[in-house]
Scaffold this motif. Structure first.
Motif, PDB file in Angstrom:
ATOM      1  N   TYR A 158     152.212  97.335  -9.951  1.00  0.00           N
ATOM      2  CA  TYR A 158     151.272  96.665  -9.057  1.00  0.00           C
ATOM      3  C   TYR A 158     152.055  96.044  -7.912  1.00  0.00           C
ATOM      4  O   TYR A 158     152.790  95.066  -8.110  1.00  0.00           O
ATOM      5  CB  TYR A 158     150.517  95.563  -9.809  1.00  0.00           C
ATOM      6  N   ARG A 159     151.919  96.572  -6.727  1.00  0.00           N
ATOM      7  CA  ARG A 159     152.643  96.023  -5.586  1.00  0.00           C
ATOM      8  C   ARG A 159     152.027  94.692  -5.143  1.00  0.00           C
ATOM      9  O   ARG A 159     150.803  94.564  -5.084  1.00  0.00           O
ATOM     10  CB  ARG A 159     152.615  97.013  -4.417  1.00  0.00           C
ATOM     11  N   PRO A 160     152.849  93.718  -4.786  1.00  0.00           N
ATOM     12  CA  PRO A 160     152.312  92.417  -4.371  1.00  0.00           C
ATOM     13  C   PRO A 160     151.419  92.556  -3.130  1.00  0.00           C
ATOM     14  O   PRO A 160     151.738  93.310  -2.210  1.00  0.00           O
ATOM     15  CB  PRO A 160     153.559  91.599  -4.024  1.00  0.00           C
ATOM     16  N   SER A 161     150.318  91.843  -3.136  1.00  0.00           N
ATOM     17  CA  SER A 161     149.388  91.794  -2.004  1.00  0.00           C
ATOM     18  C   SER A 161     148.858  93.163  -1.582  1.00  0.00           C
ATOM     19  O   SER A 161     148.428  93.346  -0.447  1.00  0.00           O
ATOM     20  CB  SER A 161     150.027  91.055  -0.819  1.00  0.00           C
ATOM     21  N   HIS A 162     148.887  94.105  -2.511  1.00  0.00           N
ATOM     22  CA  HIS A 162     148.168  95.358  -2.349  1.00  0.00           C
ATOM     23  C   HIS A 162     146.950  95.360  -3.283  1.00  0.00           C
ATOM     24  O   HIS A 162     146.770  94.443  -4.080  1.00  0.00           O
ATOM     25  CB  HIS A 162     149.062  96.552  -2.711  1.00  0.00           C
ATOM     26  N   ALA A 163     146.192  96.425  -3.201  1.00  0.00           N
ATOM     27  CA  ALA A 163     144.976  96.519  -4.010  1.00  0.00           C
ATOM     28  C   ALA A 163     145.214  97.236  -5.335  1.00  0.00           C
ATOM     29  O   ALA A 163     144.269  97.614  -6.020  1.00  0.00           O
ATOM     30  CB  ALA A 163     143.893  97.231  -3.210  1.00  0.00           C
ATOM     31  N   LEU A 166     146.362  96.297  -8.366  1.00  0.00           N
ATOM     32  CA  LEU A 166     145.825  95.646  -9.560  1.00  0.00           C
ATOM     33  C   LEU A 166     144.306  95.592  -9.526  1.00  0.00           C
ATOM     34  O   LEU A 166     143.642  95.877 -10.527  1.00  0.00           O
ATOM     35  CB  LEU A 166     146.402  94.229  -9.686  1.00  0.00           C
ATOM     36  N   THR A 167     143.740  95.238  -8.399  1.00  0.00           N
ATOM     37  CA  THR A 167     142.276  95.073  -8.361  1.00  0.00           C
ATOM     38  C   THR A 167     141.563  96.403  -8.563  1.00  0.00           C
ATOM     39  O   THR A 167     140.572  96.470  -9.295  1.00  0.00           O
ATOM     40  CB  THR A 167     141.828  94.398  -7.052  1.00  0.00           C
ATOM     41  N   PHE A 225     147.183 106.411  -7.613  1.00  0.00           N
ATOM     42  CA  PHE A 225     148.281 105.560  -7.139  1.00  0.00           C
ATOM     43  C   PHE A 225     148.976 106.125  -5.908  1.00  0.00           C
ATOM     44  O   PHE A 225     149.833 105.493  -5.323  1.00  0.00           O
ATOM     45  CB  PHE A 225     149.308 105.355  -8.265  1.00  0.00           C
ATOM     46  N   ALA A 233     151.798  94.420   3.721  1.00  0.00           N
ATOM     47  CA  ALA A 233     152.342  93.989   2.429  1.00  0.00           C
ATOM     48  C   ALA A 233     153.557  94.806   1.977  1.00  0.00           C
ATOM     49  O   ALA A 233     154.383  94.332   1.208  1.00  0.00           O
ATOM     50  CB  ALA A 233     151.251  94.048   1.363  1.00  0.00           C
ATOM     51  N   LEU A 286     157.036  96.016   2.155  1.00  0.00           N
ATOM     52  CA  LEU A 286     158.284  95.615   2.805  1.00  0.00           C
ATOM     53  C   LEU A 286     159.386  96.615   2.482  1.00  0.00           C
ATOM     54  O   LEU A 286     159.369  97.248   1.432  1.00  0.00           O
ATOM     55  CB  LEU A 286     158.710  94.235   2.300  1.00  0.00           C
ATOM     56  N   GLN A 338     161.535  93.228  -3.651  1.00  0.00           N
ATOM     57  CA  GLN A 338     160.601  92.182  -4.073  1.00  0.00           C
ATOM     58  C   GLN A 338     160.451  92.264  -5.582  1.00  0.00           C
ATOM     59  O   GLN A 338     160.512  93.353  -6.140  1.00  0.00           O
ATOM     60  CB  GLN A 338     159.208  92.418  -3.499  1.00  0.00           C
ATOM     61  N   GLN A 339     160.196  91.123  -6.196  1.00  0.00           N
ATOM     62  CA  GLN A 339     159.852  91.139  -7.606  1.00  0.00           C
ATOM     63  C   GLN A 339     158.371  91.424  -7.754  1.00  0.00           C
ATOM     64  O   GLN A 339     157.561  90.950  -6.969  1.00  0.00           O
ATOM     65  CB  GLN A 339     160.155  89.776  -8.227  1.00  0.00           C
ATOM     66  N   ILE A 365     155.245  93.117 -10.910  1.00  0.00           N
ATOM     67  CA  ILE A 365     155.022  93.450 -12.315  1.00  0.00           C
ATOM     68  C   ILE A 365     154.511  94.882 -12.451  1.00  0.00           C
ATOM     69  O   ILE A 365     154.004  95.462 -11.499  1.00  0.00           O
ATOM     70  CB  ILE A 365     154.004  92.490 -13.002  1.00  0.00           C
ATOM     71  N   THR A 385     158.030  92.087 -15.549  1.00  0.00           N
ATOM     72  CA  THR A 385     158.583  91.861 -14.213  1.00  0.00           C
ATOM     73  C   THR A 385     159.571  92.976 -13.878  1.00  0.00           C
ATOM     74  O   THR A 385     160.435  93.316 -14.684  1.00  0.00           O
ATOM     75  CB  THR A 385     159.308  90.503 -14.167  1.00  0.00           C
TER      76      THR A 385
END
Lengths: 354, 354, 354, 354
Positions: free
Chosen positions: B102-107, B109-110, B120, B298, B300, B304-305, B307, B313
């Motif tokens: 799940y990339r941070p601040s991407h969709a 997970l949602t 994906f 989002a 980069l 980045q860390q 999950i 993690t």
């Protein structure tokens, strides 16, 4: 199509003019089996109603909602919920002076040009009186949403801005002051400002902030009916609203991605919440928060130049009973519209997967 | 209902994932008899397409739109306009590293939680690639709107804000710089900033402003489908958007009514335009203008860390070809969405009165 | 709005003309997680396709459906399912002779007058070729509906009427004869009749009956979207349909209430089923059954008088490859439309109560 | 979505149960500037109301419609028209005997299973009382349609069928007899039959025919919202309707194409009208005509066996005041629904071409 319905599944359609006999609406799509707390609904109405404090309009409306269908022995039946709210304080003569006049920054001219006819009494359909119906429906939506907690409060009046993060505020204080600011000290200053402006016959704008807690993951229907897009539309459809931002909002545009990204905890929650609880148009389980900008009320108790239907310049001055600042009474309306959006998406989301 | 349609009469429905064979859409409700300039449509596509300059993603897509129906000998027939755009540069393997992540601040997970399944590859449906279809439909809407002129431009990149009033800008300069800023000097600074941020593997947000001139009075369908409410929804539905304000916007909340009201000239036009061309949700004939806030991208090119699906993690770094700042390519998308809203309301308004 | 969408939640929008490059559609609202049997979809297409037997049109179309989105590794993702079907046997020149001609009992004149332009090639949008897209969507709907069994068959060709109650028929025989009649003896007579009529260059009408078994109680959304009302609309929207009746239908109008009422068994099922499985617009768990009337095909291989665009009388004769009787190929279309209606209501019904 | 709205542009949403305080509705999308004849509206209500003659139910309802909004000084304003009709003759106790009972061929069981709750008073929402709201909206639609003349009449009661072509009938006689048959002789026989059946405590079905004259070319929105498909849905949504056929209808299925085709006159009109005024889903300017089948009323004044909620067999007998045959009162409802469909398509058609 003609713009008086909101929602897909949980759908509100409203009717009514400021100075007709009654306003009202139909809620279609509320599931059967919801045991309604009618007092809680009336309580929301009371939060919106005129005359509730010294800093709002003194028009006298009881705003008692009368349900005509869709509820049987206190429980929703799955059939449409029809309701009306009588206009008990219609004083049409108050408005005879504007019959031929286009008031500045009101909808008089646009309604007249669009429809070729205008119910000039109190702004007719363009009056914010219409929002009473939204509060009825929103109050039912809130009860449907059960554990989801929607809290709005005033965060700005004119130049006074409450900059504190919402987690630092005590929401229990909101209803303790007539401004509905979540910070008592700021509330006092805001109230003083509004009183002062009223004395001058002037008005002032403000900001309402809203926080939605305990939101399940999955609400929102991309790509067009994203959760925040529908929330934005809902808020922008409220009278006097000029802007909407959620999460990091306009300030977020100045950040770098490395600052803005919300890193995950191992449980899927995020360490920060610049996203404002929405990713890709879908709720991610974090708090949703947003700001709504309201312009200053257009009706002034001062003299203003304007024109009449024939394009002649005339001088006018507001009569009647108007709000010097709408944000205190806008708080329950913002909550109601948020509830309508969430209830609709909460129902729709049941159909997302097998 | 499921969120992939926009509009009431002039209605766009889209489909397609970033890395499928093709994306596309159907425009239903475009009146017959519109002689289409297909080159003009393709030109809009080119303004949005990747690889157009050094400061945008280098993904290689021709973005050639292929019309399959609804047009006969160059003219719309009143039947639905179906179109597809092939994904020629699908590099699915680029994305195998995020299959379980799940990339941070991407969709990521949602979507996964909402639908229980996720394409994906490149973000799937949540990719901004989908906006190419909006540009097709918007380009047709623009042709329908004829004399109404819609102009968007970049007014903010990170901390660089173009504060000049739009009447002071020369819109002809917009396409002369890769940022699409309407001020050449500011454009240079913005470009330099973006290049610098890209070098750091970082990204930055920005603001797109939009001005609509020559708008007839009467567009918009209150009380819910107010012109600015629908414009707001349209903009907020664009990927990465965090806020929308029109006319005086958030700044207007600080003003007094006596400062904010737009007094009339005798011809019904107004001396000022804090209203942003809309009164009561209906266009008043003045220029419509609004700002749209975009968050930093989002993805980069830094570590980045984050999950994975199992909540573990892990460390990740963006691969592939991404925009360091979306606003230059967002300009034609903002215009397209504005055109869709206006075309829809322009048609609906023909039915407002007998 | 412009009429090319069907359904509320499970929503099909189609595009395409008979002689364009391709036809296609978008299904929005199919839940994620449905594992699709693509062969079963193609099989439905084959049941509808031209050239399948000696008694249908000999136009050669493979009718191979190509899915472009919404399916990942064989499973629906909850995002819109886009698909196209190429028109491989476009012979536009076949139709040059009707460019200026209004064929009797075709849609030539009405399309031309309504839209002011007409894609004359093979009827353009008004061609039944469009129904191929319905079969694609219906085949997916069928898979969603799982245990609900939808069976259509030919019960009338011209004066030949199959009067047997459906419970006396062996549905397994339907696909064993080119007419798709559920009674082998009658099927032979019907086939002979169609062959004979074809020889004369004439055409004939017919009736398709449909039975839906294993329907859960609760489907349908009164008061306007009653189950049978939506089924009726679905059927009447198929090319050449002139009538729809369900349960006791037109014959039921002659009965007394004491004859017509369906008395209950103790388990809530009924002893008779004049209701046709629907009470008050909601499925009651009994079999749904209905009849659909199809007019004779308008294109004759005989000379007919008609007029051209200028209102001059001319003589014309059908060319190309046409069906002498549409009902054999209509069978899968009737099933598809029934499946679309049921899938939509099956999803909506999940929201009827808490 | 939840089924209580009808129409796209001219859109009616209704609410209300048989024995609540009031029923009502909202018409959204009626253009401004329509000067309303309120007496004509009330007259339509009177044609539908109970107690109007000896052969209909003796329930006493004034059915006075009260408009609450959308009309100013007798003219529509373009804002939603809200209205209510009070239930003055609510006798809830009449229905206590069916509280736990599922009446045969009523919607008691299906509503209870679908919603998990049932307003048992008089059928609640499933009562035909709801159609009063349709008549209000239809009466307004009729006024909008001006020169388009919609005439319905009873053409069948039980085995008595009026076979004469409508052109041979004198429509002026329709309101002269309580059956609303367009043939005086047949009317007498029908009335006698109904009186006789009533004496037996029984009921009977019937057929309503409808003719629409002076229709402009171009109404209808293929491919799904064909004019006749929407008419069919409208009719099938009326309580007790079992079938719909237009033009040649079910009989047309037996004809050859060479018999059925409607050849053109040089002015574009047709020599015959098997098409029933619709080609390809679009009105062709000829008369539209169709038949609607109504089943016998389910409530009998005889003893019937049925079951209660617990599945126990019980005996029941209708009480209260019921129609022995619905078709006389269905005539204005058929006209109203036809008017709603035509008004909607008449508005939509203004957008078909530039």
């Amino acid at each position: 199509m003609a713009g008086n319905s909101f929602g897909n599944i949980f759908k509100l359609t409203t009717f009514g003019e400021s100075h007709g006999e009654a306003i009202g609406g139909i809620i279609d799509g509320c599931p059967a089996g919801l045991s309604l707390d009618l007092e809680a609904i009336q309580k929301e109405m009371t939060r919106r109603k005129p005359g509730q404090s010294a800093i709002v309009t003194q028009r006298k409306e009881e705003d008692e909602v009368k349900f005509l269908s869709g509820i049987f022995e206190g429980t929703t039946t799955g059939t449409p919920i029809g309701f009306i709210i009588e206009n008990t304080d219609q004083k049409s003569k108050d408005y005879s002076h504007i019959k031929e006049t286009y008031r500045p920054s009101h909808a008089d001219l646009t309604y007249d040009k669009k429809y070729g006819i205008r119910d000039f009494r109190g702004g007719g359909r363009s009056s914010a009186r219409e929002t009473a119906c939204r509060v009825v429906a929103g109050a039912i939506a809130k009860q449907l949403l059960k554990d989801i907690r929607i809290t709005a409060y005033v965060s700005g009046v004119g130049e006074l801005m409450l900059e504190k993060h919402y987690s630092k505020l005590d929401f229990k204080t909101i209803e303790n002051n007539p401004v509905r600011c979540a910070d008592p000290e700021m509330a006092d200053m805001m109230e003083a400002l509004i009183r002062n402006i009223r004395k001058q016959g002037d008005t002032v704008g403000g900001v309402v902030s809203c926080v939605i807690e305990n939101v399940p993951v999955g609400l929102g229907e991309p790509v067009f009916d994203k959760l925040h897009a529908q929330l934005g539309k809902a808020m922008l459809s409220i009278n006097a609203v000029k802007g909407f931002e959620f999460g990091s909002g306009f300030k977020g545009t100045r950040l770098r991605g490395s600052e803005h990204n919300d890193l995950f905890n191992e449980d899927g929650s995020t360490k920060t919440n610049n996203s404002g609880g929405v990713q890709g148009g879908i709720s991610n389980g974090q708090d949703i928060y947003f700001n709504v900008a309201f312009k200053p009320v257009a009706t002034l108790m001062q003299k203003q130049q304007t024109i009449n239907k024939d394009g002649q310049t005339i001088e006018m001055q507001g009569k009647g009973r108007h709000d010097p600042c709408v944000v205190p009474r806008a708080v329950p309306i913002v909550e109601a519209m948020a509830a309508l959006v969430l209830a609709d998406f909460w129902l729709l989301n049941k159909l997302s997967k097998l």
